[in-house]
Design a protein around this motif. Structure first.
Motif, PDB file in Angstrom:
ATOM      1  N   ALA A   1     -15.976   4.850 -43.365  1.00 17.89           N
ATOM      2  CA  ALA A   1     -14.759   3.953 -42.786  1.00 17.89           C
ATOM      3  C   ALA A   1     -15.215   2.661 -41.968  1.00 17.89           C
ATOM      4  O   ALA A   1     -14.370   1.923 -41.577  1.00 17.89           O
ATOM      5  N   GLY A   2     -16.532   2.706 -41.754  1.00 18.61           N
ATOM      6  CA  GLY A   2     -16.951   1.579 -41.097  1.00 18.61           C
ATOM      7  C   GLY A   2     -17.152   1.851 -39.498  1.00 18.61           C
ATOM      8  O   GLY A   2     -17.512   0.870 -38.856  1.00 18.61           O
ATOM      9  N   VAL A   3     -17.034   3.171 -39.373  1.00 16.27           N
ATOM     10  CA  VAL A   3     -17.167   3.411 -37.706  1.00 16.27           C
ATOM     11  C   VAL A   3     -18.441   4.101 -37.422  1.00 16.27           C
ATOM     12  O   VAL A   3     -19.179   4.819 -38.161  1.00 16.27           O
ATOM     13  N   GLN A   4     -19.322   3.249 -36.535  1.00 15.24           N
ATOM     14  CA  GLN A   4     -20.669   3.641 -36.295  1.00 15.24           C
ATOM     15  C   GLN A   4     -20.821   4.839 -35.094  1.00 15.24           C
ATOM     16  O   GLN A   4     -20.053   4.802 -34.483  1.00 15.24           O
ATOM     17  N   PRO A   5     -21.793   5.791 -35.334  1.00 12.21           N
ATOM     18  CA  PRO A   5     -21.968   6.544 -34.329  1.00 12.21           C
ATOM     19  C   PRO A   5     -21.633   6.339 -32.804  1.00 12.21           C
ATOM     20  O   PRO A   5     -22.456   5.163 -32.726  1.00 12.21           O
ATOM     21  N   GLY A   6     -21.280   6.712 -31.850  1.00 11.46           N
ATOM     22  CA  GLY A   6     -21.258   6.243 -30.582  1.00 11.46           C
ATOM     23  C   GLY A   6     -20.009   6.901 -29.674  1.00 11.46           C
ATOM     24  O   GLY A   6     -19.245   7.950 -30.186  1.00 11.46           O
ATOM     25  N   PRO A   7     -19.660   6.210 -28.861  1.00  6.78           N
ATOM     26  CA  PRO A   7     -18.551   6.685 -28.087  1.00  6.78           C
ATOM     27  C   PRO A   7     -17.318   6.962 -28.790  1.00  6.78           C
ATOM     28  O   PRO A   7     -16.495   7.800 -28.263  1.00  6.78           O
ATOM     29  N   ILE A   8     -17.057   6.128 -29.757  1.00  5.17           N
ATOM     30  CA  ILE A   8     -15.885   6.275 -30.326  1.00  5.17           C
ATOM     31  C   ILE A   8     -15.714   7.770 -31.079  1.00  5.17           C
ATOM     32  O   ILE A   8     -14.425   8.145 -31.257  1.00  5.17           O
ATOM     33  N   PHE A   9     -16.868   8.090 -31.737  1.00  2.00           N
ATOM     34  CA  PHE A   9     -16.784   9.360 -32.205  1.00  2.00           C
ATOM     35  C   PHE A   9     -16.315  10.626 -31.338  1.00  2.00           C
ATOM     36  O   PHE A   9     -15.568  11.378 -31.595  1.00  2.00           O
ATOM     37  N   LYS A  10     -16.665  10.461 -30.134  1.00  2.00           N
ATOM     38  CA  LYS A  10     -16.167  11.180 -29.097  1.00  2.00           C
ATOM     39  C   LYS A  10     -14.483  11.150 -28.845  1.00  2.00           C
ATOM     40  O   LYS A  10     -13.704  12.181 -28.696  1.00  2.00           O
ATOM     41  N   LYS A  11     -14.022   9.929 -28.749  1.00  2.50           N
ATOM     42  CA  LYS A  11     -12.960   9.718 -28.634  1.00  2.50           C
ATOM     43  C   LYS A  11     -11.739  10.109 -29.821  1.00  2.50           C
ATOM     44  O   LYS A  11     -11.046  11.192 -29.542  1.00  2.50           O
ATOM     45  N   ILE A  12     -12.338  10.193 -30.977  1.00  2.00           N
ATOM     46  CA  ILE A  12     -11.722  10.732 -32.098  1.00  2.00           C
ATOM     47  C   ILE A  12     -11.815  12.132 -32.082  1.00  2.00           C
ATOM     48  O   ILE A  12     -10.675  12.932 -32.339  1.00  2.00           O
ATOM     49  N   LYS A  13     -12.884  12.776 -31.843  1.00  2.00           N
ATOM     50  CA  LYS A  13     -13.001  14.280 -31.629  1.00  2.00           C
ATOM     51  C   LYS A  13     -11.745  14.829 -30.587  1.00  2.00           C
ATOM     52  O   LYS A  13     -11.304  15.992 -30.771  1.00  2.00           O
ATOM     53  N   ASN A  14     -11.666  14.008 -29.531  1.00  2.34           N
ATOM     54  CA  ASN A  14     -10.698  14.407 -28.578  1.00  2.34           C
ATOM     55  C   ASN A  14      -9.245  14.036 -29.035  1.00  2.34           C
ATOM     56  O   ASN A  14      -8.412  14.256 -28.131  1.00  2.34           O
ATOM     57  N   GLY A  15      -9.257  13.526 -30.047  1.00  3.70           N
ATOM     58  CA  GLY A  15      -7.700  13.288 -30.771  1.00  3.70           C
ATOM     59  C   GLY A  15      -7.258  12.097 -30.244  1.00  3.70           C
ATOM     60  O   GLY A  15      -6.081  11.713 -30.289  1.00  3.70           O
ATOM     61  N   GLU A  16      -7.814  10.983 -30.104  1.00  2.66           N
ATOM     62  CA  GLU A  16      -7.549   9.630 -29.433  1.00  2.66           C
ATOM     63  C   GLU A  16      -7.563   8.889 -30.698  1.00  2.66           C
ATOM     64  O   GLU A  16      -8.467   8.763 -31.473  1.00  2.66           O
ATOM     65  N   ALA A  17      -6.708   8.234 -30.865  1.00  2.00           N
ATOM     66  CA  ALA A  17      -6.321   7.036 -32.145  1.00  2.00           C
ATOM     67  C   ALA A  17      -6.987   5.684 -31.575  1.00  2.00           C
ATOM     68  O   ALA A  17      -7.261   5.817 -30.574  1.00  2.00           O
ATOM     69  N   ILE A  18      -7.946   5.248 -32.691  1.00  2.22           N
ATOM     70  CA  ILE A  18      -8.771   4.163 -32.061  1.00  2.22           C
ATOM     71  C   ILE A  18      -8.559   2.862 -32.993  1.00  2.22           C
ATOM     72  O   ILE A  18      -8.267   2.899 -34.138  1.00  2.22           O
ATOM     73  N   THR A  19      -8.410   1.684 -32.386  1.00  2.13           N
ATOM     74  CA  THR A  19      -8.049   0.485 -33.045  1.00  2.13           C
ATOM     75  C   THR A  19      -9.502  -0.113 -33.098  1.00  2.13           C
ATOM     76  O   THR A  19     -10.089  -0.653 -32.083  1.00  2.13           O
ATOM     77  N   LEU A  20      -9.942  -0.789 -34.425  1.00  2.00           N
ATOM     78  CA  LEU A  20     -11.041  -1.151 -34.578  1.00  2.00           C
ATOM     79  C   LEU A  20     -11.151  -2.836 -34.510  1.00  2.00           C
ATOM     80  O   LEU A  20      -9.778  -3.301 -34.245  1.00  2.00           O
ATOM     81  N   ASP A  21     -12.048  -3.504 -34.427  1.00  2.00           N
ATOM     82  CA  ASP A  21     -12.173  -4.881 -34.201  1.00  2.00           C
ATOM     83  C   ASP A  21     -11.416  -5.705 -35.219  1.00  2.00           C
ATOM     84  O   ASP A  21     -10.711  -6.738 -34.800  1.00  2.00           O
ATOM     85  N   ASP A  22     -11.295  -5.003 -36.373  1.00  2.00           N
ATOM     86  CA  ASP A  22     -10.448  -5.801 -37.306  1.00  2.00           C
ATOM     87  C   ASP A  22      -8.783  -5.368 -37.455  1.00  2.00           C
ATOM     88  O   ASP A  22      -8.236  -5.917 -38.221  1.00  2.00           O
TER      89      ASP A  22
END
Length: 307
Positions: free
Chosen positions: A166-187
């Protein structure tokens, strides 16, 4: 999550079984050990194991009979000399605070770590974002509690490959998603965590009961438990003797496990009248009612796998 038996006998120390102490090892879950009862020489038993006293975070006392508490002052004292500097909380019936205070004050024992002592009543006595612990009174000669430890459900496994697609690179975003947080990407697109997590992992339930006769609260505490640790001081056919001394038989422990819908039963608090040659017979008695039964031994460990 593992149960480790430090002492499994009844009443007084015996050559094959020390008095009651049970460790719930939560090393992967929270880097800690929870102790249930601390009979005489519990700290000596610990010396023969990989358990570190400094890892002991909580101690749950079922009742104030000596074979369940006489090892507590020594363990609390020695923990200071063994590198323990984090807080310990002791939970137990009314009177446990005075027992600890008098033991430590008269011996002029100084603890290098904070100690909190909570005298409990029935209900939820501890809860955080990982676990809850419920206590209920059992049927013994003095107030005796059983404890139900419930692990809260865990988020499912992170589907990393799907995130990368889906275009998400490994890093802090992975942890947030694992914790159940919705993430808004740059696009501007939004990553909803439930699309990228596997099925939720069901939390485990462990029930550890103090000394008791057959009672309804034991069934309530053991409801759907992954593991029930229940005393079986006497063999089947000794119901009158068990009742007179406020204890249970192998059949009664198995009936509790069956009625509660447990997955596994482990018998403990075994009278010294039964030697090693009798232990298999005790297990077989319980298996007549609840097939998935085991018997504890000092230094026996039972793993409780994820569901």
């Amino acid at each position: 999550m593992d149960i480790f038996f430090l002492g499994t006998g009844a009443g007084m120390p015996a050559k094959l079984r020390n008095v009651t102490a049970i460790a719930l090892k939560l090393l992967e879950e929270r880097g800690a050990v929870w102790l249930f009862d601390a009979g005489e020489a519990t700290q000596h038993q610990i010396l023969h194991t990989s358990i570190k006293p400094r890892r002991i975070e909580k101690i749950f006392i079922t009742h104030l009979h000596g074979d369940h508490i006489y090892g507590l002052p020594g363990l609390l004292s020695s923990r200071s000399f063994q590198g323990g500097d984090t807080e310990v909380t002791v939970y137990g019936p009314k009177g446990i605070k005075e027992f600890i205070h008098v033991s430590l004050s008269l011996s002029q024992t100084y603890l290098k770590y904070p100690l909190s002592v909570i005298e409990i009543s029935e209900g939820i006595i501890f809860e955080d974002d990982q676990f809850s612990v419920e206590a209920r009174l059992l049927d013994h000669g003095i107030p005796s509690y059983g404890y139900r430890v419930v692990e809260k459900d865990r988020p499912g496994t992170l589907l990393a490959d799907k995130l990368i697609e889906a275009g998400v690179q490994p890093g802090p975003i992975f942890k947030k998603i694992k914790n159940g947080e919705a993430i808004t990407l740059d696009d501007g697109s939004i990553i909803e965590p439930h699309h990228f997590l596997g099925p939720e992992q069901k939390g485990r339930i462990v029930t550890i009961l103090g000394d008791t006769r057959f009672c309804e609260n034991a069934i309530l505490l053991a409801k759907n438990a992954d593991l029930l640790v229940h005393e079986a001081t006497f063999s089947k056919g000794e119901e009158k003797l068990a009742s007179d001394y406020f204890h249970s038989t192998t059949h009664q422990a198995a009936e509790i496990a069956r009625e509660a819908g447990c997955k596994q039963l482990c018998l403990t608090h075994i009278s010294s009248r039964y030697d090693r040659n009798d232990w298999k017979e005790l297990v077989d008695e319980a298996k007549e009612i609840f097939p998935n039964t085991d018997i504890s031994e000092d230094f026996k460990e039972i793993n409780i796998p994820l569901n």
